[in-house]
Design an enzyme around this catalytic site. Structure first.
Site, mmCIF file in Angstrom:
data_model
loop_
_atom_site.group_PDB
_atom_site.id
_atom_site.type_symbol
_atom_site.label_atom_id
_atom_site.label_comp_id
_atom_site.label_asym_id
_atom_site.label_seq_id
_atom_site.Cartn_x
_atom_site.Cartn_y
_atom_site.Cartn_z
ATOM 1 N N ASP A 1 -33.874 -83.348 -46.588
ATOM 2 C CA ASP A 1 -33.547 -84.128 -47.933
ATOM 3 C C ASP A 1 -33.283 -85.040 -47.955
ATOM 4 O OD1 ASP A 1 -31.080 -83.246 -46.968
ATOM 5 O OD2 ASP A 1 -30.092 -82.979 -48.852
ATOM 6 N N LYS B 1 -27.924 -76.654 -54.260
ATOM 7 C CA LYS B 1 -26.688 -77.690 -54.494
ATOM 8 C C LYS B 1 -26.472 -78.067 -56.118
ATOM 9 C CE LYS B 1 -26.635 -81.813 -52.383
ATOM 10 N NZ LYS B 1 -26.449 -82.802 -51.471
ATOM 11 N N ARG C 1 -26.185 -71.421 -49.007
ATOM 12 C CA ARG C 1 -27.338 -71.498 -48.011
ATOM 13 C C ARG C 1 -27.615 -70.211 -47.424
ATOM 14 N NH1 ARG C 1 -26.335 -76.998 -44.338
ATOM 15 N NH2 ARG C 1 -26.211 -78.366 -46.118
ATOM 16 N N SER D 1 -30.504 -78.858 -46.597
ATOM 17 C CA SER D 1 -30.448 -79.933 -45.725
ATOM 18 C C SER D 1 -31.414 -79.940 -44.396
ATOM 19 C CB SER D 1 -28.845 -80.311 -45.408
ATOM 20 O OG SER D 1 -28.836 -81.440 -44.904
ATOM 21 N N HIS D 2 -30.554 -80.001 -43.107
ATOM 22 C CA HIS D 2 -31.143 -80.053 -42.016
ATOM 23 C C HIS D 2 -31.263 -78.807 -41.364
ATOM 24 C CE1 HIS D 2 -26.808 -80.057 -41.327
ATOM 25 N NE2 HIS D 2 -27.446 -79.579 -39.943
#
Length: 566
Positions: A318, A168, A59, A158-159
């Site tokens: 996601d 990923k 990330r 993700s968040h």
């Protein structure tokens, strides 16, 4: 709740904008972000600008030169090399979320995958694809096969905040890659970066688009039609329950509309906008936008609507996480829902094997241990990271696996594997099933557990940390902790590895009625302190205060922490 620690005192630090919609001037510029993705050049002398796989992939942000086109070229080529090395020659299922950097990263990854002759499956309508849907696709394709196995990639942070991107990799077992795999990919990707990503196969984008290697896959139809094999959808439909859903502007938005239409549910998607600025979101505790469905600040809009529905649910960007909002209790703490879901599901899945156990992380509530003991099910405790549950879910050794950050999955109703990655959609629907079949909301189920086993007080604290402090915590040994008591009780155990195997990357200290654990984040410049008491809120505070002293001693001269991130 998030705190800053100083000299064992715990002081709340919540931004004045927390739980509020930000002004337009405080939002990102998607155009500037995408421009930085292509124009930015990482400084490879800076560790933060190299490829690093944390608990959920690589990330970063193009604005920080940690998620730019060279990173994606290098990671995608490394995955091609990994596939060749391990004889993975089936299709690669590729999905994206709604972050602004996901589509540019998709374009780059396609150019590399097609140049390496990898059959790459993208969404039939070029829409967004939740993480659990990629896991489902991999497992469905591989079922019954021993060769030509598929794997997958999800482009998602993700968040994380809107300016971030993520990459990923999920191998043929369908779930997050383990540390051996990600370590190999990370090392090879950084080697390619050091060489200026010259040793990479890549074709122009338009050629990649015309290639027979690029194929379409109806992810939504296949996943939605299969949901009835993991959740009792008919019980939900016939109950007539009103359901409110907030996808938080993420990849599950269209999926929820399709689930409602396919199964005739009485549901309402309360927010359907897809906007890479996420300007409709309410800010998280620190004033940043995060699509975190376990945060009361990020979920404040749906919490405010709870009286309109029998149950309300949300997902992160996601859709690998779930948030459960009840009319009386509001947003359920993740540990409460995990315990309630486990208590329910093992009593309502008669086809599951008696040998299917329960997976939890070291930092999840001890309430789960007590529920598992009552159910007579084996409890498998692992370090943080869903990768530790993949094999157990794949084989059926685990019937349910979850972690305190509101991510979980479970088996199909017949006991076969469903997903080996977190599935926020299924876990939201499971909450509705609980209400439909028992007449009780999940928070009421949890209250029954608290009456049976005793009340629990649990809290996670995030605090800023320097790289040196994080490294010290990551490498901590039990003999470095000199304390013999925690909140007035003798220390019973000091652990740096999970009982189910695997290094924790931090430390967990327990007494008879409480515990704390401290570990560095895998994605942000913070450390996380988890604590739980089965005595009282005051006892929890005492644990946290003693824990702060212990962490301070472990940090030594590097304490106190530096300034908060951002």
């Amino acid at each position: 709740m998030v705190f800053e620690m100083k000299n064992s005192d715990i002081n709340t630090r919540v931004a004045p904008t927390a739980g509020k919609v930000l002004d337009a001037g405080q939002l990102i510029s998607p155009a500037a972000l995408v421009e930085a993705y292509y124009a930015g050049t990482p400084d490879l002398s800076q560790p933060s600008q190299r490829v690093h796989f944390g608990t959920s992939g690589h990330r970063g942000s193009a604005l920080r030169n940690s998620f730019n086109e060279p990173h994606i070229i290098a990671i995608a080529q490394s995955i091609c090399l990994y596939r060749k090395r391990h004889g993975i020659d089936g299709p690669l299922f590729l999905g994206i979320d709604t972050h602004a950097l996901s589509r540019p990263a998709l374009a780059t990854a396609l150019e590399v995958f097609v140049a390496n002759d990898i059959v790459t499956m993208i969404d039939v309508d070029e829409g967004y694809t939740p993480t659990p849907v990629i896991s489902h696709a991999i497992l469905a394709y591989n079922r019954g096969r021993t060769e030509g196995l598929a794997d997958g990639v999800v482009l998602t942070p993700s968040h994380n905040p809107p300016e971030d991107g993520g990459f990923k990799y999920n191998p043929p077992t369908g779930g997050p890659a383990d540390a051996t795999i990600t370590g190999w990919i990370e090392e090879r990707a950084n080697r390619l970066l050091d060489g200026g990503v010259r040793a990479v196969g890549r074709v122009p984008h338009e050629r990649a688009r015309r290639s027979p290697c690029l194929r379409r896959w109806d992810y939504m139809r296949r996943y939605v039609d299969d949901l009835a094999h993991v959740i009792d959808i008919e019980a939900i439909r016939t109950s007539g329950m009103t359901l409110g859903i907030d996808p938080l502007g993420g990849a599950s938005t269209a999926y929820w509309a399709e689930i409602i239409a396919t199964y005739g549910l009485n549901g309402t998607v309360v927010e359907t906008r897809i906007d890479p600025t996420f300007g409709f979101m309410t800010a998280d505790w620190d004033g940043k936008i995060r699509m975190d469905c376990s945060s009361p600040y990020a979920m404040s809009r749906l919490i405010g609507m709870r009286d309109r529905f029998d149950l309300a649910v949300g997902n992160d960007t996601d859709a690998d996480r779930h948030g459960i909002v009840t009319p009386i209790g509001g947003l359920m703490p993740p540990n409460h829902y995990l315990a309630a879901a486990i208590a329910y599901v093992f009593e309502h899945r008669p086809e599951w094997s008696a040998r299917s156990g329960i997976g939890k992380t070291m930092v999840s509530s001890t309430m789960i241990d007590r529920v598992a003991a009552r159910l007579g099910r084996q409890l498998v405790e692992v370090p943080v990271g869903f990768k530790w549950f993949v094999d157990g879910l794949h084989s059926g050794a685990l019937g349910f696996a979850g972690e305190e950050s509101a991510g979980a999955s479970l088996l199909r109703r017949d006991g076969a594997v469903w997903t080996t990655d977190k599935d926020g959609l299924a876990l939201c629907l499971l909450a509705v099933e609980i209400k439909a079949r028992t007449g009780r909301n999940p928070d009421e189920v949890y209250r029954g557990l608290a009456l049976e086993f005793g009340e629990s007080w649990y809290e996670r604290i995030d605090a800023p940390a320097t790289p040196q402090q994080m490294d010290r915590l990551r490498r901590v040994a039990t003999d470095q902790v000199r304390a013999t008591e925690l909140a007035g009780e003798p220390i019973a155990t000091k652990l740096t590895a999970a009982r189910g195997g695997g290094a924790f990357g931090g430390i967990k200290i327990s007494t008879e009625t409480g515990w704390f654990a401290a570990r560095p984040s895998g994605t942000e410049p913070i450390y996380k302190l988890y604590a739980e008491s089965f005595r009282s809120a005051d006892h929890l505070r005492a644990i946290q205060q003693d824990a702060a002293v212990i962490v301070q001693e472990l940090f030594g001269e590097d304490y106190p922490p530096g300034k908060p991130a951002g």
